[in-house]
Design a protein around this motif. Structure first.
Motif, mmCIF file in Angstrom:
data_model
loop_
_atom_site.group_PDB
_atom_site.id
_atom_site.type_symbol
_atom_site.label_atom_id
_atom_site.label_comp_id
_atom_site.label_asym_id
_atom_site.label_seq_id
_atom_site.Cartn_x
_atom_site.Cartn_y
_atom_site.Cartn_z
ATOM 1 N N LEU A 36 0.839 -1.202 0.000
ATOM 2 C CA LEU A 36 0.000 0.000 0.000
ATOM 3 C C LEU A 36 0.873 1.250 0.000
ATOM 4 C CD1 LEU A 36 -2.919 -0.690 2.467
ATOM 5 C CD2 LEU A 36 -2.979 -0.449 -0.008
ATOM 6 N N VAL A 94 4.343 5.330 -5.643
ATOM 7 C CA VAL A 94 4.183 5.395 -7.100
ATOM 8 C C VAL A 94 3.151 6.470 -7.437
ATOM 9 C CG1 VAL A 94 3.407 4.109 -9.111
ATOM 10 C CG2 VAL A 94 4.904 3.017 -7.438
ATOM 11 N N ASP A 95 2.145 6.617 -6.556
ATOM 12 C CA ASP A 95 1.107 7.625 -6.752
ATOM 13 C C ASP A 95 1.578 9.023 -6.351
ATOM 14 O OD1 ASP A 95 -1.013 6.494 -8.001
ATOM 15 O OD2 ASP A 95 -2.049 5.867 -6.194
ATOM 16 N N ALA A 96 2.849 9.222 -6.200
ATOM 17 C CA ALA A 96 3.433 10.544 -5.974
ATOM 18 C C ALA A 96 3.070 11.161 -4.635
ATOM 19 C CB ALA A 96 3.046 11.511 -7.098
ATOM 20 N N ALA A 97 2.757 10.325 -3.630
ATOM 21 C CA ALA A 97 2.465 10.866 -2.307
ATOM 22 C C ALA A 97 3.773 11.100 -1.558
ATOM 23 C CB ALA A 97 1.587 9.900 -1.529
ATOM 24 N N ARG A 115 2.393 12.589 3.597
ATOM 25 C CA ARG A 115 1.056 12.344 3.071
ATOM 26 C C ARG A 115 0.687 10.870 3.211
ATOM 27 N NH1 ARG A 115 -1.917 15.786 0.193
ATOM 28 N NH2 ARG A 115 -3.515 14.970 -1.192
ATOM 29 N N ARG A 163 -2.648 10.172 5.132
ATOM 30 C CA ARG A 163 -3.760 9.754 4.263
ATOM 31 C C ARG A 163 -3.916 8.238 4.189
ATOM 32 N NH1 ARG A 163 -5.829 13.150 0.301
ATOM 33 N NH2 ARG A 163 -7.144 11.378 -0.240
ATOM 34 N N ILE A 164 -2.833 7.489 4.376
ATOM 35 C CA ILE A 164 -2.917 6.035 4.254
ATOM 36 C C ILE A 164 -2.784 5.376 5.632
ATOM 37 C CG2 ILE A 164 -1.978 3.989 3.112
ATOM 38 C CD1 ILE A 164 -2.925 5.969 1.089
ATOM 39 N N PRO A 173 -5.505 6.556 8.751
ATOM 40 C CA PRO A 173 -6.858 5.999 8.647
ATOM 41 C C PRO A 173 -6.882 4.478 8.837
ATOM 42 C CG PRO A 173 -6.410 7.463 6.805
ATOM 43 C CD PRO A 173 -5.130 7.314 7.553
ATOM 44 N N LEU A 174 -5.851 3.799 8.342
ATOM 45 C CA LEU A 174 -5.859 2.342 8.458
ATOM 46 C C LEU A 174 -5.513 1.880 9.868
ATOM 47 C CD1 LEU A 174 -4.250 1.320 5.065
ATOM 48 C CD2 LEU A 174 -6.637 1.250 5.753
ATOM 49 N N LEU A 215 -4.962 -1.694 -3.233
ATOM 50 C CA LEU A 215 -5.959 -0.612 -3.248
ATOM 51 C C LEU A 215 -6.072 -0.076 -1.832
ATOM 52 C CD1 LEU A 215 -8.696 -2.282 -5.459
ATOM 53 C CD2 LEU A 215 -6.888 -0.704 -6.131
ATOM 54 N N TYR A 216 -6.217 1.240 -1.705
ATOM 55 C CA TYR A 216 -6.332 1.823 -0.376
ATOM 56 C C TYR A 216 -7.688 1.430 0.205
ATOM 57 C CZ TYR A 216 -2.757 4.526 -2.746
ATOM 58 O OH TYR A 216 -1.668 4.888 -3.486
ATOM 59 N N PRO A 217 -7.700 0.602 1.244
ATOM 60 C CA PRO A 217 -8.971 -0.004 1.663
ATOM 61 C C PRO A 217 -9.973 0.993 2.234
ATOM 62 C CG PRO A 217 -7.167 -0.660 3.127
ATOM 63 C CD PRO A 217 -6.557 0.124 2.014
ATOM 64 N N HIS A 218 -9.486 2.149 2.698
ATOM 65 C CA HIS A 218 -10.398 3.096 3.326
ATOM 66 C C HIS A 218 -10.933 4.129 2.350
ATOM 67 C CE1 HIS A 218 -6.388 4.649 3.179
ATOM 68 N NE2 HIS A 218 -6.764 5.851 3.542
ATOM 69 N N MET A 219 -10.533 4.022 1.071
ATOM 70 C CA MET A 219 -11.009 4.994 0.095
ATOM 71 C C MET A 219 -11.935 4.296 -0.905
ATOM 72 S SD MET A 219 -7.563 7.034 -0.961
ATOM 73 C CE MET A 219 -6.358 7.617 0.212
ATOM 74 N N LYS A 257 -11.887 7.598 -5.145
ATOM 75 C CA LYS A 257 -10.785 8.205 -4.393
ATOM 76 C C LYS A 257 -9.462 7.501 -4.686
ATOM 77 C CE LYS A 257 -12.378 11.538 -1.670
ATOM 78 N NZ LYS A 257 -13.407 11.294 -0.662
ATOM 79 N N ASN A 258 -9.555 6.171 -4.831
ATOM 80 C CA ASN A 258 -8.350 5.410 -5.159
ATOM 81 C C ASN A 258 -7.741 5.892 -6.467
ATOM 82 O OD1 ASN A 258 -7.206 2.869 -3.759
ATOM 83 N ND2 ASN A 258 -9.383 2.848 -3.241
ATOM 84 N N PHE A 298 -6.332 9.590 -6.071
ATOM 85 C CA PHE A 298 -5.282 9.892 -5.095
ATOM 86 C C PHE A 298 -3.989 10.360 -5.761
ATOM 87 C CE2 PHE A 298 -1.974 8.479 -2.003
ATOM 88 C CZ PHE A 298 -2.325 9.347 -0.984
ATOM 89 N N GLY A 299 -3.523 9.589 -6.733
ATOM 90 C CA GLY A 299 -2.258 9.935 -7.384
ATOM 91 C C GLY A 299 -2.330 11.266 -8.103
ATOM 92 N N GLU A 340 -4.364 13.770 -7.398
ATOM 93 C CA GLU A 340 -4.405 14.843 -6.396
ATOM 94 C C GLU A 340 -3.004 15.160 -5.906
ATOM 95 O OE1 GLU A 340 -6.981 13.423 -3.353
ATOM 96 O OE2 GLU A 340 -8.792 13.681 -4.563
ATOM 97 N N ASN A 341 -2.225 14.087 -5.676
ATOM 98 C CA ASN A 341 -0.860 14.308 -5.205
ATOM 99 C C ASN A 341 -0.048 15.107 -6.205
ATOM 100 O OD1 ASN A 341 -1.421 12.834 -2.934
ATOM 101 N ND2 ASN A 341 -0.651 10.914 -3.772
ATOM 102 N N ARG A 361 -6.207 2.565 -11.754
ATOM 103 C CA ARG A 361 -5.363 3.506 -11.017
ATOM 104 C C ARG A 361 -4.073 3.780 -11.782
ATOM 105 N NH1 ARG A 361 -3.868 1.974 -4.968
ATOM 106 N NH2 ARG A 361 -2.534 0.493 -6.027
#
Lengths: 331, 352, 373
Positions: free
Chosen positions: B245, B251-254, B258, B262-263, B266-267, C86-90, C94-95, C98-99, C101-102, C146
């Motif tokens: 995750l 990879v998603d540029a976070a 963040r 964001r990850i 919450p988890l 996959l981000y389980p809370h989104m 949103k999944n 996410f990228g 938005e970043n 994604r």
């Protein structure tokens, strides 16, 4: 619906706050590089740990070798082992009155007796309760919750509740009167007050140990009991030959944990007995340290620290035994 | 109707269906006695906290809070108390005018002209149920109780918030990164579990004085924020979050921060919730450390304040009990709503 | 713009070296599969390309840029993880967002990209669900979605089908292939499943123990494996290896003595120095002809009939190594019975048992037209 809205709002607020914090931290990340970010995440924690946990530990031992009433170590004269000598100077350790620090030895003996009775009583009560709750009994959740409830209360509240219960005009005396027993001021009697300090402590903490033992009991595989039933084992034999041996490691851990916590008895006893009364009947070791350092402007920080060090050594031994047992249990 | 609820079956549910053994009876006796032992002192204190000042020291005590019934009688300025009186084998209610030794002068409220003299052993007060709410309102308005309450709420809230954030960040670093010194830091933090406050309270006090936080609410908030228990609990939980995750987020540029909020945060919510509950209880109930650090009355927390009260109002049990009960209410509410969470949390982590 | 060039890549974890001097270049728009047994380093190599692992030495270029010091986000790649991650809370939406938005994309641009990807992958109905409310196949699509919304230069797939059941795996395989045909972006796909490799790839990279064994099209690898490892790894059931001795050379190729008084002549490049040498003759199960009279004596142990084709398991007479032969249609030889088997001469592979390398086939003998018989 309402609750969701509130949650949503809190979430949005947190998001906003984080958004503000994020920009400078991201800038730092760009500056430091990703690889060093864990140090940044650890920094606040380690800073607080360093100042408020490691620094006191480092000072603690040194403190015990200084005298006077100044607070800062640099202002305090070095006195070598004087504090320890003062604490340990005694003609007969069994008679606190013969010791130079008679209060210290009174506290030690009071604590030892308290630990002995409290550990035995709490362990037995918790074990019996856990064994009963582990059976397929009705309303198990209800009872588990009831026994657990006092664990959450504050020691001050518990001290006051029991003080009122044991009052000259309290409920216990009312019961006794129905039975024709004359009223007693329990907390002003040496024997009764010691007895009730143990009762209150068991009442306070039993639920916690019950819960731990119950978890241990429920981890024993069910098929062992089924096998024992097929082998025609009596309930008594099942208890003695299966349940208790398998619970053994948990019991040991609970025993040590109980000892560690019992040695540190202070809060509820302090409130219940008005600071260790009657006289010094319920004066325990932590109370001694507290009073030497902070009580009535004595400011005997060196003596208090020396006593802390001695108690710390005992606790350290107990903790190391506990860790040893814990590791054995895992393997 | 095989799915209907069978109360008798429920109550007699035992280890072996269809047979009640001596051990079952003993078990039930133990449980019921234990339940009474837990509840009676608490309920007794609760009921007593509603007793008027005059009633609270009566012995033998009444179980429920009661007060004397008074009535105004023609010809007398002040209201008079009502008593049940037995005169010549007849029982009637009369108002007491005055009492001299073993005799009391009584009048009939309906015909107040002729007072009679009655033996006090032949009379008992007429009472009604009451709730002396002034036991609660007085401390809140006249004494510093509200200040203590405010301080406790502030300390509990701020300390819990800081505990969550600071320790979650440390746990994140210790569970999701590889870096030099990681294991050493973890062992160092965990090893402080072995040194309880009681052992280092003198030097800890020195440090708090040294950084200028003595007799300040921050002096009891900040030193206890970094908690080895919390780091351990959160780290164990975060280890179960899959590393993929975090890689996906990278990879998603976070940014790393963040990813944290964001990850990871919450988890980690379930573990954070458990920690929050415990933190609230720790702070709310904390006694010895605030007792050492706080010295002026306006900084007292509820627990320190209660302790101070019982010294000052040693005979005013109606006030002490009311305040005790007030400080017990939030904890009881937490317990009622989150009981399952807490018990499983403790069984799972062995912390308190 | 999505070519990749790896130069002298090495990777060590402490004393353990997991990748040795990898050189590879991938052209824009290709579907490349990294295949190899578990622990061969294929996933590590993919993660190195993604920027999730550091390299010990070497250079990485993506679209002509040196990316060694760039973060994953800066490399213009997107990745589909084995567990989907996959981000389980989104929610699904949103999944996907996410990228973007970043990367500070505009809100309406994000919306457009999500809708397009959702349409392409047919996940529009699930956009507001959480991942746990989706089936395995749906999660897989979201994971791909994604990656798509990022519009990367290179897609990276890390064993994306291994969590799906067999039927879904076949279907998703086809969908990914179709996706690649539609968007024509470079894709690098890691798998241990040779069927996925053979069916999906433009180009296969076979890895073993941290080294590249061979690179080529599926057909090249199947037809001309460079060494024993590749020959054994690709093709199912695996290639049979028969012991043989080189006894002669002439214009058509070398002659092998197979024992049992049998000799075979192959289309392998002659090299007189090899005469007298022991070699391994590789024959795929499908490349035997079976007869009653000529060939090696084969003792049937048992057979597996799949209706349209049959695999016969047995040994050469007096030997213990198992040999598998494939026959079209239903075929039921009695266990214990004897058959004579002969390989198709132009399908024979010869390997040097000492080096493991294949002895090259003569170019003119090759005929790829009927390679997959």
């Amino acid at each position: 619906m309402r609750l969701l809205e509130v949650r949503d709002m809190i979430g949005r607020l947190a998001g906003l706050l984080m958004g503000i914090v994020e920009a400078p931290i991201n800038a730092l990340e760009g500056f430091m590089g990703r690889k060093r970010m864990p140090y940044l995440f650890l920094a606040p924690n380690l800073l607080l740990f360093g100042i408020f946990t490691f620094l006191p530990i480092a000072i603690a031992a040194g403190y015990a070798f200084t005298g006077g009433t100044e607070l800062f170590v640099s202002d305090r004269p070095f006195v070598g082992f004087d504090n320890f000598r003062q604490l340990l100077a005694c003609e007969d350790y069994l008679r606190p009155g013969s010791c130079r620090e008679s209060l210290f030895w009174t506290a030690i003996w009071n604590t030892l007796w308290f630990v002995a009775f409290n550990v035995t009583a709490t362990l037995l009560a918790a074990l019996v309760t856990a064994l009963i709750l582990n059976r397929a009994i009705a309303a198990r959740g209800f009872f588990r919750a009831i026994f657990f409830y006092p664990v959450l209360l504050s020691p001050v509240v518990i001290g006051l509740i029991w003080k009122w219960f044991l009052d000259r005009n309290g409920l216990l005396n009312a019961f006794l009167q129905i039975l024709g027993v004359p009223p007693e001021i329990f907390l002003l009697d040496v024997g009764w007050s010691r007895f009730f300090v143990v009762v209150v402590s068991v009442w306070f903490h039993m639920g916690f140990y019950t819960l731990i033992l119950l978890a241990g009991l429920q981890a024993i595989p069910k098929d062992l009991y089924e096998a024992a039933a097929i082998d025609a084992a009596s309930p008594r034999r099942t208890l003695l030959r299966i349940t208790l041996p398998l619970l053994g490691p948990n019991l040991l851990v609970v025993l040590i944990l109980l000892m560690i916590r019992s040695v540190q008895i202070f809060d509820e006893a302090w409130v219940l007995t008005n600071g260790g009364g009657p006289g010094t009947a319920n004066s325990f070791i932590v109370q001694y340290i507290y009073q030497m350092a902070f009580g009535s402007d004595l400011r005997l920080f060196g003596l208090a620290s020396a006593a802390s060090v001695l108690m710390g050594l005992v606790l350290l031994v107990l903790t190391l035994i506990q860790l040893r047992l814990g590791r054995k249990m895992e393997s | 109707m095989s799915h209907g609820f069978n109360p008798i079956g429920f109550l007699t549910r035992t280890r072996r269906p269809g047979r009640i053994e001596i051990t079952d009876i003993l078990s039930w006796l133990w449980l019921i006695a234990g339940t009474l032992a837990v509840l009676v002192p608490v309920v007794w204190a609760g009921l007593s906290s509603f007793k008027p000042a005059a009633e609270i020291t009566r012995f033998p005590p009444t179980l429920l809070p009661r007060t004397a019934v008074e009535t105004s009688v023609q010809g007398y300025e002040k209201p008079l108390s009502l008593w049940t009186v037995t005169i010549d084998g007849k029982t009637r209610e009369m108002a007491m005018v005055r009492r001299i030794g073993l005799k009391a002068q009584m009048v009939d409220p309906q015909s107040p002209e002729a007072p009679v003299s009655v033996d006090v052993r032949a009379m008992s007060p007429v009472q009604k149920l009451t709730a002396a709410t002034e036991n609660y309102t007085d401390p809140l308005t006249r004494f510093d109780f509200l200040t203590f309450l405010k301080n406790s709420v502030f300390v509990t809230f701020v300390a819990t918030l800081l505990t969550l954030i600071v320790n979650a960040m440390a746990a994140f670093a210790l569970s999701k990164y590889r870096f030099r010194g990681k294991n050493a830091i973890f062992v160092l933090i965990i090893s402080t579990l072995m040194i309880p406050l009681t052992v280092v309270m003198v030097p800890a006090y020195l440090v708090v004085v040294g950084v200028g936080l003595v007799d300040s609410l921050w002096g009891i908030i900040i030193p206890t924020v970094a908690s080895p228990t919390a780091v351990f609990l959160l780290r164990q939980y975060m280890l179960t979050i899959p590393d993929e995750l975090i890689e996906a987020a990278r990879v998603d540029a976070a940014s790393e921060f963040r990813i944290f909020w964001r990850i990871i945060l919450p988890l980690t919510a379930p573990a954070l919730a458990v920690l929050a509950i415990f933190s609230v209880l720790w702070r709310w109930n904390d006694f010895l450390w605030p007792l050492i650090v706080l010295s002026s009355r306006e900084n007292f927390t509820l627990q320190v304040g209660l302790n101070a009260f019982q010294g000052e109002f040693s005979v005013q049990w109606h006030y002490i009990l009311a305040m005790t009960f007030l400080s017990l209410l939030p904890v009881t509410a937490v317990f009622l709503f989150l009981q399952k969470y807490i018990t499983t949390g403790i069984a799972g982590t062995g912390m308190k | 713009m999505g070519n990749l060039k790896l130069t002298n890549i090495s990777k060590s974890f402490g004393a353990l070296t997991v990748l040795h001097d990898i050189n590879l270049s991938i052209d824009d728009g290709k579907f490349v599969v990294f295949v190899g047994p578990s622990g061969c380093g294929k996933s590590t190599l993919l993660r190195i390309i993604a920027g999730l692992e550091d390299i010990t030495t070497g250079e990485i270029e993506i679209s002509g840029r040196d990316v060694v010091h760039l973060s994953p986000a800066e490399r213009k790649i997107a990745m589909v993880f084995q567990s989907y991650a996959l981000y389980p809370h989104m929610s699904v939406r949103k999944n996907l967002a996410f990228g973007l938005e970043n990367l500070r994309f505009k809100r309406d641009e994000i919306e457009v990209r999500i809708n397009e990807a959702a349409r392409m992958l047919a996940i529009e109905p699930y956009l507001d669900r959480k991942p746990r409310q989706l089936s395995g196949g749906q999660r897989q699509r979201v994971a791909i979605g994604r990656a798509i919304v990022r519009n990367p230069d290179i897609f990276l797939f890390d064993e994306p089908l291994s969590n799906l059941d067999a039927a879904l795996r076949v279907q998703t395989r086809a969908e990914i292939t179709k996706l690649h045909r539609d968007i024509k972006t470079t894709m690098i796909y890691v798998t241990h499943d040779q069927v996925e490799a053979m069916t999906m790839a433009d180009q296969i990279v076979v890895l073993n123990s941290g080294r590249i064994e061979q690179v080529g099209t599926p057909l090249e690898l199947f037809e001309r494996p460079k060494n024993l490892f590749v020959a054994g790894f690709l093709g199912s059931p695996r290639m049979n290896m028969l012991k043989a001795t080189v006894i002669g050379m002439h214009d058509d190729g070398m002659t092998l003595d197979m024992g049992y008084g049998t000799t075979w002549t192959t289309g392998i490049e002659p090299d007189t120095s090899m005469i007298g040498k022991a070699v391994l003759a590789g024959v795929r199960p499908a490349h035997f002809s079976v007869s009653e009279q000529d060939g090696l004596p084969f003792v049937v142990q048992y057979y597996e009939s799949l209706g349209t084709e049959t695999y016969v398991y047995g040994t050469l007479e007096g030997q213990s190594d198992q040999i598998i032969i494939h026959q079209a249609g239903h075929f039921s030889p009695a266990p214990g019975s004897r058959l004579k088997i002969t390989p198709l001469p132009d399908r024979l592979h010869v390997f040097d048992p000492e080096t493991g390398l294949a002895i090259p086939r003569k170019a003119k003998q090759r005929d790829e037209a009927h390679a997959f018989a």
